[in-house]
Design a protein around this motif. Structure first.
Motif, mmCIF file in Angstrom:
data_model
loop_
_atom_site.group_PDB
_atom_site.id
_atom_site.type_symbol
_atom_site.label_atom_id
_atom_site.label_comp_id
_atom_site.label_asym_id
_atom_site.label_seq_id
_atom_site.Cartn_x
_atom_site.Cartn_y
_atom_site.Cartn_z
ATOM 1 N N ILE A 1 0.872 -1.173 0.000
ATOM 2 C CA ILE A 1 0.000 0.000 0.000
ATOM 3 C C ILE A 1 0.909 1.222 0.000
ATOM 4 O O ILE A 1 1.741 1.387 0.894
ATOM 5 C CB ILE A 1 -0.920 0.026 1.227
ATOM 6 C CG1 ILE A 1 -1.809 -1.221 1.242
ATOM 7 C CG2 ILE A 1 -1.763 1.305 1.233
ATOM 8 C CD1 ILE A 1 -2.616 -1.398 2.524
ATOM 9 N N THR A 2 0.768 2.049 -1.023
ATOM 10 C CA THR A 2 1.555 3.274 -1.124
ATOM 11 C C THR A 2 0.757 4.408 -0.515
ATOM 12 O O THR A 2 -0.300 4.773 -1.022
ATOM 13 C CB THR A 2 1.890 3.586 -2.596
ATOM 14 O OG1 THR A 2 2.586 2.465 -3.160
ATOM 15 C CG2 THR A 2 2.748 4.831 -2.706
ATOM 16 N N GLY B 1 -1.861 -1.177 -8.299
ATOM 17 C CA GLY B 1 -1.870 -1.493 -6.885
ATOM 18 C C GLY B 1 -2.696 -0.528 -6.062
ATOM 19 O O GLY B 1 -3.582 0.159 -6.568
ATOM 20 N N LEU B 2 -2.363 -0.472 -4.775
ATOM 21 C CA LEU B 2 -3.138 0.287 -3.796
ATOM 22 C C LEU B 2 -2.447 1.581 -3.394
ATOM 23 O O LEU B 2 -1.281 1.571 -2.996
ATOM 24 C CB LEU B 2 -3.328 -0.552 -2.531
ATOM 25 C CG LEU B 2 -4.287 -1.711 -2.604
ATOM 26 C CD1 LEU B 2 -4.047 -2.675 -1.451
ATOM 27 C CD2 LEU B 2 -5.706 -1.188 -2.559
ATOM 28 N N TRP B 3 -3.184 2.663 -3.466
ATOM 29 C CA TRP B 3 -2.725 3.950 -2.969
ATOM 30 C C TRP B 3 -3.649 4.354 -1.828
ATOM 31 O O TRP B 3 -4.854 4.084 -1.873
ATOM 32 C CB TRP B 3 -2.807 5.036 -4.028
ATOM 33 C CG TRP B 3 -1.910 4.901 -5.215
ATOM 34 C CD1 TRP B 3 -1.018 3.908 -5.488
ATOM 35 C CD2 TRP B 3 -1.841 5.814 -6.316
ATOM 36 N NE1 TRP B 3 -0.399 4.158 -6.691
ATOM 37 C CE2 TRP B 3 -0.882 5.316 -7.221
ATOM 38 C CE3 TRP B 3 -2.502 6.997 -6.626
ATOM 39 C CZ2 TRP B 3 -0.566 5.964 -8.412
ATOM 40 C CZ3 TRP B 3 -2.185 7.650 -7.807
ATOM 41 C CH2 TRP B 3 -1.220 7.144 -8.688
ATOM 42 N N LEU B 4 -3.105 4.998 -0.837
ATOM 43 C CA LEU B 4 -3.898 5.624 0.216
ATOM 44 C C LEU B 4 -3.451 7.081 0.278
ATOM 45 O O LEU B 4 -2.322 7.378 0.653
ATOM 46 C CB LEU B 4 -3.684 4.908 1.555
ATOM 47 C CG LEU B 4 -4.472 5.434 2.752
ATOM 48 C CD1 LEU B 4 -5.950 5.612 2.446
ATOM 49 C CD2 LEU B 4 -4.266 4.541 3.956
ATOM 50 N N VAL B 5 -4.334 7.969 -0.164
ATOM 51 C CA VAL B 5 -4.011 9.390 -0.289
ATOM 52 C C VAL B 5 -4.521 10.133 0.941
ATOM 53 O O VAL B 5 -5.702 10.032 1.288
ATOM 54 C CB VAL B 5 -4.641 9.991 -1.562
ATOM 55 C CG1 VAL B 5 -4.233 11.442 -1.724
ATOM 56 C CG2 VAL B 5 -4.254 9.177 -2.794
ATOM 57 N N VAL B 6 -3.625 10.879 1.583
ATOM 58 C CA VAL B 6 -3.958 11.650 2.782
ATOM 59 C C VAL B 6 -3.494 13.081 2.527
ATOM 60 O O VAL B 6 -2.301 13.316 2.320
ATOM 61 C CB VAL B 6 -3.239 11.088 4.030
ATOM 62 C CG1 VAL B 6 -3.641 11.873 5.273
ATOM 63 C CG2 VAL B 6 -3.502 9.601 4.201
#
Length: 146
Positions: free
Chosen positions: A4-5, A48-53
């Motif tokens: 997870i990026t 893939g998976l990104w989690l943007v904050v």
């Protein structure tokens, strides 16, 4: 399990702290994570998976360290159909542009075929002095969707 990026955009550091806290929780849940503060498009896997904050700056704008990424996506128009992402915004509800940055970035990602997983989390700093608290609860539920 894929990595997870976590992508953070912050002016004062709160989104960076939230991203780092969420990465720690995800690591404890058995996921592999990578944290990138203000990355360029070349730094990111296009699958893939990104989690943007991100926090919101000014009149609903992205922070200065994340605006270049948004500009690159808008100009280069990458196909992000292999990207799924989670979205977390931090802002103050006293402004009518509350969490405007995450909303605009989410729309940009979806315009380029990325698919959001779960609901967007919008953290109101007027209600949560410590933004890591609602982020912790949310990320544990988000991880169940993966």
């Amino acid at each position: 399990m894929s990595t997870i990026t976590l992508i953070s955009g912050s002016t004062m550091g709160s989104a960076e702290y939230v991203a780092e806290h969420m990465a720690e929780i995800l690591d404890n849940l058995g996921f592999s994570t990578e944290i990138l503060h203000g990355p360029s498009l070349d730094d990111l896997p296009l699958n893939g998976l990104w989690l943007v904050v991100t926090s919101t700056h000014g009149a609903g704008d992205l922070p200065e360290n994340l605006q270049p990424l948004a500009d690159e996506i808008a100009q280069q128009k990458p196909d992000l159909n292999l990207v799924t992402f989670g979205a977390v915004g931090i802002g103050s509800s006293e402004y009518d542009t509350f969490c405007g940055a995450i909303r605009s970035l989410e729309q940009l990602l979806e315009d380029h075929q990325a698919k959001r997983i779960g609901d967007r989390l919008e953290i109101d700093i007027l209600q949560h002095e410590i933004p890591e608290d609602p982020a912790e609860k949310w990320v544990k539920e988000w991880a169940k969707l993966l």
